[in-house]
Design a protein around this motif. Structure first.
Motif, PDB file in Angstrom:
ATOM      1  N   ASP A 140       1.047  -1.178  -0.167  1.00 52.57           N
ATOM      2  CA  ASP A 140      -0.015  -0.059  -0.080  1.00 52.57           C
ATOM      3  C   ASP A 140       0.806   1.113   0.139  1.00 52.57           C
ATOM      4  O   ASP A 140       1.986   1.188  -0.186  1.00 52.57           O
ATOM      5  CB  ASP A 140      -1.012  -0.028   1.178  1.00 52.57           C
ATOM      6  N   SER A 158       0.093  -2.675   4.670  1.00 53.02           N
ATOM      7  CA  SER A 158      -0.596  -1.688   4.666  1.00 53.02           C
ATOM      8  C   SER A 158       0.243  -0.373   4.512  1.00 53.02           C
ATOM      9  O   SER A 158       1.473  -0.503   4.466  1.00 53.02           O
ATOM     10  CB  SER A 158      -1.230  -1.772   6.080  1.00 53.02           C
ATOM     11  N   ILE A 176       0.446  -4.660   9.525  1.00 51.46           N
ATOM     12  CA  ILE A 176      -0.231  -3.255   9.403  1.00 51.46           C
ATOM     13  C   ILE A 176       0.334  -2.073   9.201  1.00 51.46           C
ATOM     14  O   ILE A 176       1.708  -2.158   9.274  1.00 51.46           O
ATOM     15  CB  ILE A 176      -1.152  -3.286  10.898  1.00 51.46           C
ATOM     16  N   ASN A 177      -0.200  -0.807   9.407  1.00 50.78           N
ATOM     17  CA  ASN A 177       0.695   0.213   8.834  1.00 50.78           C
ATOM     18  C   ASN A 177       1.582   0.817   9.856  1.00 50.78           C
ATOM     19  O   ASN A 177       1.441   0.645  11.123  1.00 50.78           O
ATOM     20  CB  ASN A 177      -0.670   1.349   8.647  1.00 50.78           C
TER      21      ASN A 177
END
Length: 218
Positions: A140, A158, A176-177
């Motif tokens: 992402d 992410s 996750i981010n």
């Protein structure tokens, strides 16, 4: 990609997958370099086989681009060694992006990067040299992926993830981010990464158990 003939190094499944992508793009493949062809199927039919890495030296670095068809697995350094050897000799490695991949015009893709079928690389992302973004992986926005990494099939990053050099992220892993994964780490199959990982770590299990490489018995 520069419009030069291509020489693929490796005769296994990863090399064959790259060859198929390139043939569909009407790229000229002048040879494959491998002791033997072990890939299933006939994708290499009609392409000259060279059995020794030193055969690459028969080609002027100005006349061909190399394609690093050596797969990337934990604790296996051949892919990086091949890349470094021939870069020092003046050869360039082709960046390969499958037609089915979605790669933002606002991303940065390094030398020799391979973005395989059905991948997504979003805006602001940067992928450094000789890294594999394997089938159906997703990167992402604003992620930074270091050199000589492997995002195995189906892995998901992410936004704003930093992956340092020589990291292996196995199939089906999720990050996750705003996470950093330290250099030389291995993220196991299906791991869910919800906090930053120190360098030289092995992470395994859906609940992400972290273990230092120095204590690994394998």
């Amino acid at each position: 990609m520069k419009n030069k003939p291509l020489l693929i190094i490796g005769g296994g499944g990863h090399a064959a997958a790259l060859a198929e992508i390139l043939l569909k793009q009407n790229k000229k493949i002048v040879g494959v370099v491998a002791p033997e062809l072990i890939a299933v199927g006939n994708v290499f039919d009609g392409i000259e086989l060279f059995h020794n890495d030193d055969d690459i030296l028969k080609f002027n670095p100005q006349d061909v681009l190399l394609v690093n068809g050596i797969g990337s697995m934990p604790f296996k350094l051949l892919r990086e060694a091949i890349y470094n050897r021939f870069k020092k000799l003046g050869y360039e490695f082709a960046t390969v992006i499958a037609d089915s991949a979605i790669v933002s015009d606002y991303s940065v893709i390094g030398c020799g990067v391979q973005v395989m079928n059905n991948c997504v690389v979003n805006c602001g992302a940067a992928v450094r040299d000789n890294t594999i973004i394997n089938t159906s992986s997703s990167i992402d926005h604003d992620c930074i992926i270091g050199a000589h990494c492997h995002l195995a099939p189906g892995s998901t990053l992410s936004g704003q993830v930093v992956v340092e050099n020589n990291v292996h992220i196995a199939t089906g892993s999720n990050v996750i981010n705003n996470i950093t994964i330290g250099r030389n780490s291995i993220i196991g199959v299906g791991a869910n990464i919800t906090k930053s990982i120190p360098a030289n770590s092995i992470v395994y299990g859906a609940r992400a158990i972290v273990k230092g490489l120095e204590s690994n018995d394998s």
